[in-house]
Design an enzyme around this catalytic site. Structure first.
Site, PDB file in Angstrom:
ATOM      1  N   GLU A 176       2.466  -0.837   5.142  1.00 41.35           N
ATOM      2  CA  GLU A 176       2.164   1.032   4.507  1.00 41.35           C
ATOM      3  C   GLU A 176       3.971   1.289   3.964  1.00 41.35           C
ATOM      4  O   GLU A 176       4.406   1.074   4.466  1.00 41.35           O
ATOM      5  CB  GLU A 176       1.427   1.420   5.000  1.00 41.35           C
ATOM      6  CG  GLU A 176       0.361   0.492   5.356  1.00 41.35           C
ATOM      7  CD  GLU A 176      -0.630   1.613   4.415  1.00 41.35           C
ATOM      8  OE1 GLU A 176      -0.553   1.998   3.689  1.00 41.35           O
ATOM      9  OE2 GLU A 176      -1.945   1.264   5.084  1.00 41.35           O
ATOM     10  N   HIS A 184       0.944  -0.997   0.192  1.00 42.18           N
ATOM     11  CA  HIS A 184       0.035  -0.194  -0.342  1.00 42.18           C
ATOM     12  C   HIS A 184       0.742   0.966   0.267  1.00 42.18           C
ATOM     13  O   HIS A 184       2.458   1.217   0.197  1.00 42.18           O
ATOM     14  CB  HIS A 184      -0.660   0.538   1.543  1.00 42.18           C
ATOM     15  CG  HIS A 184      -1.191  -1.688   1.907  1.00 42.18           C
ATOM     16  ND1 HIS A 184      -2.516  -1.351   1.106  1.00 42.18           N
ATOM     17  CD2 HIS A 184      -0.775  -2.465   2.273  1.00 42.18           C
ATOM     18  CE1 HIS A 184      -3.190  -2.483   2.235  1.00 42.18           C
ATOM     19  NE2 HIS A 184      -2.572  -3.032   2.486  1.00 42.18           N
ATOM     20  N   TYR A 185       0.336   2.257  -0.654  1.00 37.35           N
ATOM     21  CA  TYR A 185       0.956   3.634  -0.274  1.00 37.35           C
ATOM     22  C   TYR A 185       0.275   4.239   1.324  1.00 37.35           C
ATOM     23  O   TYR A 185      -1.296   3.760   1.105  1.00 37.35           O
ATOM     24  CB  TYR A 185       1.279   4.400  -0.554  1.00 37.35           C
ATOM     25  CG  TYR A 185      -0.102   5.088  -1.844  1.00 37.35           C
ATOM     26  CD1 TYR A 185      -1.055   5.887  -1.058  1.00 37.35           C
ATOM     27  CD2 TYR A 185       0.323   5.634  -3.132  1.00 37.35           C
ATOM     28  CE1 TYR A 185      -2.519   6.130  -2.147  1.00 37.35           C
ATOM     29  CE2 TYR A 185      -0.620   5.906  -3.726  1.00 37.35           C
ATOM     30  CZ  TYR A 185      -1.912   6.470  -3.060  1.00 37.35           C
ATOM     31  OH  TYR A 185      -2.962   6.922  -4.325  1.00 37.35           O
ATOM     32  N   THR A 186       0.938   5.034   1.717  1.00 38.28           N
ATOM     33  CA  THR A 186      -0.664   5.844   2.925  1.00 38.28           C
ATOM     34  C   THR A 186      -1.233   7.087   2.717  1.00 38.28           C
ATOM     35  O   THR A 186      -2.497   6.773   3.062  1.00 38.28           O
ATOM     36  CB  THR A 186       0.962   6.247   4.016  1.00 38.28           C
ATOM     37  OG1 THR A 186       1.556   7.030   3.551  1.00 38.28           O
ATOM     38  CG2 THR A 186       1.803   5.581   4.754  1.00 38.28           C
ATOM     39  N   ASP A 232      -3.542   2.182  -4.747  1.00 38.30           N
ATOM     40  CA  ASP A 232      -2.590   2.475  -4.456  1.00 38.30           C
ATOM     41  C   ASP A 232      -1.782   0.824  -4.780  1.00 38.30           C
ATOM     42  O   ASP A 232      -2.199  -0.146  -4.203  1.00 38.30           O
ATOM     43  CB  ASP A 232      -2.521   2.747  -2.874  1.00 38.30           C
ATOM     44  CG  ASP A 232      -2.911   1.761  -1.730  1.00 38.30           C
ATOM     45  OD1 ASP A 232      -4.606   2.088  -1.961  1.00 38.30           O
ATOM     46  OD2 ASP A 232      -2.408   1.194  -1.208  1.00 38.30           O
ATOM     47  N   HIS A 280      -2.087  -3.195  -3.622  1.00 35.15           N
ATOM     48  CA  HIS A 280      -3.869  -3.007  -2.867  1.00 35.15           C
ATOM     49  C   HIS A 280      -4.708  -2.786  -4.078  1.00 35.15           C
ATOM     50  O   HIS A 280      -6.056  -3.625  -4.076  1.00 35.15           O
ATOM     51  CB  HIS A 280      -3.831  -1.291  -1.996  1.00 35.15           C
ATOM     52  CG  HIS A 280      -4.636  -1.670  -0.983  1.00 35.15           C
ATOM     53  ND1 HIS A 280      -5.416  -0.588  -0.127  1.00 35.15           N
ATOM     54  CD2 HIS A 280      -5.902  -2.847  -0.729  1.00 35.15           C
ATOM     55  CE1 HIS A 280      -6.305  -1.007   1.197  1.00 35.15           C
ATOM     56  NE2 HIS A 280      -6.656  -2.153   0.538  1.00 35.15           N
TER      57      HIS A 280
END
Length: 255
Positions: free
Chosen positions: A99, A34-36, A151, A141
């Site tokens: 993340e 994921h990215y945050t 993401d 994700h």
């Protein structure tokens, strides 16, 4: 949970209350990236540890390469949400969530720093070794939640992970204007064949023979991960050839 020994050497532990038991005897079989999507790493850490947020991940990787662990790998973190891969709709029970600190598309979407990717590669190598994660199960994700999530996005350097022995990738066919394009309104055997290929690879969608909204979202997700040169949700020749190359190089499918 006040603390625990880190599964990844060098990780700082900041225990999150947001976790549970993996259901049905599931064990980690997926690494989900994921990215945050937040303004800063500290803000993301706080959110992943906030009991009111009811979200968490196993790990977070900061821009400078620092790694924080929130949930033990043996436990079920709450990061995937409504999702599906290879017919499994409980991705949280089957995965380890990471993340990656990046503000995301809505906040400028910068490139991922070199030191961050190096730390991520080291982290993934350890997880793969501990749990024998298959290359094709290192996922975005967006792969497990097409349309709902985008993401870590088209800028994420999947090729660097693949060069380090992480994940499944094939050389993307070049984008050209030649050839037929499948998109909204397409139907019949070509649309059915595309849906069958996407399903074979792992995307969850019905094989109807109609290029519906769900199919377009799956194609969009596929492009973000495997053919990021043009992400538009329509299946041009480049998209279909790249998908076929991936299927052909799956274990047991090599040609």
């Amino acid at each position: 949970m006040t603390g625990f020994p880190p599964d990844h050497e060098g990780a700082k532990v900041r225990a999150s209350p947001n976790f549970g038991t993996r259901r049905g005897g599931a064990v980690p079989a997926i690494i989900l990236l994921h990215y945050t999507g937040m303004e800063s790493g500290p803000a993301a850490e706080d959110w992943l540890c906030n009991p009111q947020a009811e979200v968490s991940s196993h790990y977070l990787v900061h821009e400078d390469g620092r790694v924080v662990q929130f949930v033990r790998e043996a436990d079920r973190a709450w990061h995937a949400g409504q999702s599906c891969w290879q017919g499994n709709s409980d991705i949280n029970s089957a995965s380890i969530g990471i993340e990656i600190v990046n503000p995301g598309h809505e906040l400028g979407y910068p490139d991922f720093p070199t030191q961050q990717i190096a730390a991520l590669i080291d982290l993934c190598r350890g997880i793969i070794r501990r749990h024998r994660i298959l290359p094709q199960n290192v996922l975005a994700h967006s792969d497990v939640a097409p349309g709902r999530k985008i993401d870590p996005g088209e800028k994420f350097p999947w090729h660097l992970l693949h060069e380090a022995g992480i994940g499944h990738l094939a050389v993307a066919a070049p984008v050209t204007e030649a050839g037929d394009v499948l998109g909204p309104g397409s139907e019949g055997p070509p649309a059915r064949a595309l849906q069958s290929m996407l399903s074979q690879y792992g995307y969850c969608l019905d094989i109807t023979g109609r290029y519906d909204e769900r199919t377009g979202k799956a194609v969009d997700a596929f492009q973000r991960h495997f053919r990021p040169a043009r992400v538009d949700g329509t299946a041009d020749r480049s998209t279909i050839v790249t998908l076929q190359r991936l299927i052909d190089t799956l274990p047991g499918h090599e040609v």
